[in-house]
Motif scaffolding. Sequence first.
Motif, mmCIF file in Angstrom:
data_model
loop_
_atom_site.group_PDB
_atom_site.id
_atom_site.type_symbol
_atom_site.label_atom_id
_atom_site.label_comp_id
_atom_site.label_asym_id
_atom_site.label_seq_id
_atom_site.Cartn_x
_atom_site.Cartn_y
_atom_site.Cartn_z
ATOM 1 N N ALA A 1 0.834 -1.201 0.000
ATOM 2 C CA ALA A 1 0.000 0.000 0.000
ATOM 3 C C ALA A 1 0.868 1.249 0.000
ATOM 4 C CB ALA A 1 -0.911 0.007 1.228
ATOM 5 N N GLN A 2 0.363 2.306 -0.599
ATOM 6 C CA GLN A 2 1.024 3.598 -0.547
ATOM 7 C C GLN A 2 -0.044 4.671 -0.617
ATOM 8 O OE1 GLN A 2 3.496 2.681 -4.000
ATOM 9 N NE2 GLN A 2 2.581 4.388 -5.109
ATOM 10 N N ASN A 3 0.307 5.896 -0.193
ATOM 11 C CA ASN A 3 -0.716 6.938 -0.049
ATOM 12 C C ASN A 3 -0.753 7.907 -1.222
ATOM 13 O OD1 ASN A 3 1.654 8.262 0.413
ATOM 14 N ND2 ASN A 3 1.058 9.211 2.343
ATOM 15 N N ARG A 4 -0.385 7.444 -2.383
ATOM 16 C CA ARG A 4 -0.487 8.249 -3.601
ATOM 17 C C ARG A 4 -1.308 7.491 -4.648
ATOM 18 N NH1 ARG A 4 3.259 12.470 -4.404
ATOM 19 N NH2 ARG A 4 3.712 13.352 -2.357
ATOM 20 N N GLU A 5 -2.160 8.204 -5.344
ATOM 21 C CA GLU A 5 -2.912 7.588 -6.426
ATOM 22 C C GLU A 5 -1.980 7.252 -7.579
ATOM 23 O OE1 GLU A 5 -6.362 9.589 -7.798
ATOM 24 O OE2 GLU A 5 -7.083 10.086 -5.775
ATOM 25 N N TRP A 6 -2.301 6.177 -8.287
ATOM 26 C CA TRP A 6 -1.484 5.743 -9.420
ATOM 27 C C TRP A 6 -1.796 6.600 -10.635
ATOM 28 C CZ3 TRP A 6 2.510 2.474 -9.500
ATOM 29 C CH2 TRP A 6 2.998 2.056 -10.745
ATOM 30 N N GLY A 7 -0.745 7.072 -11.308
ATOM 31 C CA GLY A 7 -0.948 7.839 -12.522
ATOM 32 C C GLY A 7 -0.017 9.027 -12.585
ATOM 33 N N SER A 8 -0.216 9.878 -13.569
ATOM 34 C CA SER A 8 0.613 11.070 -13.745
ATOM 35 C C SER A 8 -0.176 12.292 -13.324
ATOM 36 C CB SER A 8 1.052 11.203 -15.212
ATOM 37 O OG SER A 8 -0.080 11.261 -16.067
ATOM 38 N N GLY A 9 0.544 13.347 -12.981
ATOM 39 C CA GLY A 9 -0.107 14.568 -12.551
ATOM 40 C C GLY A 9 0.136 14.836 -11.075
ATOM 41 N N GLU A 10 -0.312 15.974 -10.617
ATOM 42 C CA GLU A 10 -0.067 16.404 -9.245
ATOM 43 C C GLU A 10 -0.627 15.405 -8.225
ATOM 44 O OE1 GLU A 10 -0.823 20.316 -6.368
ATOM 45 O OE2 GLU A 10 -1.460 20.322 -8.465
ATOM 46 N N GLY A 11 0.195 15.037 -7.267
ATOM 47 C CA GLY A 11 -0.244 14.140 -6.207
ATOM 48 C C GLY A 11 -0.318 12.682 -6.600
ATOM 49 N N LYS A 12 0.122 12.333 -7.818
ATOM 50 C CA LYS A 12 0.072 10.949 -8.283
ATOM 51 C C LYS A 12 1.480 10.444 -8.573
ATOM 52 C CE LYS A 12 -4.545 11.393 -10.318
ATOM 53 N NZ LYS A 12 -5.380 11.173 -11.520
ATOM 54 N N THR A 13 1.612 9.147 -8.713
ATOM 55 C CA THR A 13 2.926 8.573 -8.987
ATOM 56 C C THR A 13 2.787 7.283 -9.771
ATOM 57 O OG1 THR A 13 5.012 7.807 -8.000
ATOM 58 C CG2 THR A 13 2.989 7.243 -6.838
ATOM 59 N N THR A 14 3.822 6.968 -10.536
ATOM 60 C CA THR A 14 3.888 5.671 -11.214
ATOM 61 C C THR A 14 5.023 4.841 -10.620
ATOM 62 O OG1 THR A 14 5.273 6.654 -12.945
ATOM 63 C CG2 THR A 14 2.905 6.522 -13.371
#
Length: 206
Positions: free
Chosen positions: A8-21
């Motif tokens: 688990a991690q506290n960032r949404e998957w994807g690109s853009g602010e607040g997200k990460t891949t």
Amino acid sequence: TGGVLAIAQNREWGSGEGKTTLIVPTIASGEGSAYKIFTLAAALNSGLTENDLQFSSDCPLQPGNKYDAPKNGFKNSSSCKLQGGFLNYKEATAYSSNTWYVTLEMRIGVETVKNFSKTVGLAAPDSMGPRSLAYTLGVVGNSQINVAAALATFSNKGVYCPPTPLTSITYNNGEAIPLPDSYNPANAACKAVMSPHNAGIVLKAM
């Protein structure tokens, strides 16, 4: 068993602010004071007893010419009154005393801590030599998933199991394919790295 049930991690998957891949739990980073517990385990494995693990540490701590140290010595994050002076291992861990754990590392040797770290799958690079007292303060990077597996050793009565996110790979047609080469159960199985008694002492500190 070392099986990884979830990541688990506290960032949404994807690109853009607040997200990460990035899969954050698999990325190596410094553990900081969480690493001190492995120095305690190494000390117990080297033959020290609970009675040996109560002593005073100077604050700030100037270790002398045999070791690498900050210009003004090793300090504590809060105060010398709380984290310096005479402490037992449970107090030193609860207060996260840098000076107590560096003193312990001086007593048993950096290589002793590195050798234990290797047995639980943690990094022990050559860059951390006998002079490198900062090793106990978590300056070397390890992934969160590897640290979690190493910490589980203590609640598992001293048995280390390497993290195994994959146990099998099967296509939807039922065809199974070999696991990646990074994990081979034949040579990466669970192994006892310390006695249940000493693992229990570490748990007292945690």
